[in-house]
Design a protein around this motif. Structure first.
Motif, PDB file in Angstrom:
ATOM      1  N   ASP A  95     -10.377  -3.314   4.865  1.00 13.46           N
ATOM      2  CA  ASP A  95      -9.422  -2.541   4.746  1.00 13.46           C
ATOM      3  C   ASP A  95      -8.363  -2.905   3.300  1.00 13.46           C
ATOM      4  O   ASP A  95      -7.442  -2.377   2.978  1.00 13.46           O
ATOM      5  CB  ASP A  95      -8.200  -2.741   5.861  1.00 13.46           C
ATOM      6  CG  ASP A  95      -7.633  -1.410   6.180  1.00 13.46           C
ATOM      7  OD1 ASP A  95      -7.937  -0.364   5.932  1.00 13.46           O
ATOM      8  OD2 ASP A  95      -6.650  -1.298   7.281  1.00 13.46           O
ATOM      9  N   ARG A 143      -7.194  -0.768   0.111  1.00 19.38           N
ATOM     10  CA  ARG A 143      -5.967   0.040   0.090  1.00 19.38           C
ATOM     11  C   ARG A 143      -4.805  -0.610  -0.462  1.00 19.38           C
ATOM     12  O   ARG A 143      -3.589  -0.085  -0.710  1.00 19.38           O
ATOM     13  CB  ARG A 143      -5.491   0.611   1.514  1.00 19.38           C
ATOM     14  CG  ARG A 143      -5.143  -0.091   2.350  1.00 19.38           C
ATOM     15  CD  ARG A 143      -4.830   0.576   3.690  1.00 19.38           C
ATOM     16  NE  ARG A 143      -3.926   0.430   4.355  1.00 19.38           N
ATOM     17  CZ  ARG A 143      -3.475   0.298   5.563  1.00 19.38           C
ATOM     18  NH1 ARG A 143      -4.255   0.587   6.486  1.00 19.38           N
ATOM     19  NH2 ARG A 143      -2.074  -0.083   6.083  1.00 19.38           N
ATOM     20  N   TYR A 144      -4.726  -2.157  -0.495  1.00 14.90           N
ATOM     21  CA  TYR A 144      -3.657  -2.571  -0.818  1.00 14.90           C
ATOM     22  C   TYR A 144      -3.598  -3.007  -2.426  1.00 14.90           C
ATOM     23  O   TYR A 144      -4.838  -3.272  -2.747  1.00 14.90           O
ATOM     24  CB  TYR A 144      -3.564  -3.996  -0.037  1.00 14.90           C
ATOM     25  CG  TYR A 144      -3.185  -3.786   1.283  1.00 14.90           C
ATOM     26  CD1 TYR A 144      -1.730  -3.735   1.660  1.00 14.90           C
ATOM     27  CD2 TYR A 144      -4.012  -3.471   2.332  1.00 14.90           C
ATOM     28  CE1 TYR A 144      -1.148  -3.597   2.786  1.00 14.90           C
ATOM     29  CE2 TYR A 144      -3.757  -3.476   3.623  1.00 14.90           C
ATOM     30  CZ  TYR A 144      -2.161  -3.470   3.906  1.00 14.90           C
ATOM     31  OH  TYR A 144      -1.742  -3.040   5.156  1.00 14.90           O
ATOM     32  N   ASP A 163       0.877  -1.063   0.147  1.00 10.97           N
ATOM     33  CA  ASP A 163      -0.038   0.037   0.172  1.00 10.97           C
ATOM     34  C   ASP A 163       0.837   1.189  -0.115  1.00 10.97           C
ATOM     35  O   ASP A 163       2.188   1.170  -0.119  1.00 10.97           O
ATOM     36  CB  ASP A 163      -1.026   0.131   1.146  1.00 10.97           C
ATOM     37  CG  ASP A 163      -0.337   0.072   2.596  1.00 10.97           C
ATOM     38  OD1 ASP A 163       1.081  -0.360   2.788  1.00 10.97           O
ATOM     39  OD2 ASP A 163      -1.016   0.570   3.327  1.00 10.97           O
ATOM     40  N   GLU A 164       0.252   2.372   0.052  1.00  9.35           N
ATOM     41  CA  GLU A 164       1.128   3.526   0.022  1.00  9.35           C
ATOM     42  C   GLU A 164       1.668   4.071   1.290  1.00  9.35           C
ATOM     43  O   GLU A 164       1.495   3.388   2.476  1.00  9.35           O
ATOM     44  CB  GLU A 164       0.038   4.742   0.044  1.00  9.35           C
ATOM     45  CG  GLU A 164      -0.453   4.949  -1.527  1.00  9.35           C
ATOM     46  CD  GLU A 164       0.630   4.859  -2.535  1.00  9.35           C
ATOM     47  OE1 GLU A 164       1.626   5.167  -2.302  1.00  9.35           O
ATOM     48  OE2 GLU A 164       0.016   4.908  -3.805  1.00  9.35           O
TER      49      GLU A 164
END
Length: 79
Positions: A66, A69-70, A27-28
């Motif tokens: 979640d 986001r990956y 992710d970021e």
């Protein structure tokens, strides 16, 4: 069983048939850094939504919600 987040094995096989090579899930901010690096050394980059199974391998504490986001990074040489 994969939760509904990402393309799964069928999508991965489709990408492989088109010359894409799976690299890793992140992710970021590492995602943008890796994309920039691969492009700078002559690769095309394809980002796919990571499946919950892949995210779970990265972070055992991640919640299924979640996983958006990956991303899974795939690369191939430019033609």
């Amino acid at each position: 069983m994969s939760l509904p987040c990402g393309g799964g094995k069928q999508r991965e096989e489709e990408l492989k048939q088109h010359g894409w090579i799976r690299q890793f899930v992140t992710d970021e901010p590492r995602l943008s850094e890796a994309v920039e690096l691969y492009k700078s050394i002559g690769y095309e980059v394809c980002l796919e939504q990571a499946s919950f199974d892949e995210v779970n391998q990265v972070c055992k504490n991640c919640l299924p919600a979640d996983c958006v986001r990956y991303k899974t990074i795939y690369i191939r040489r430019k033609v």
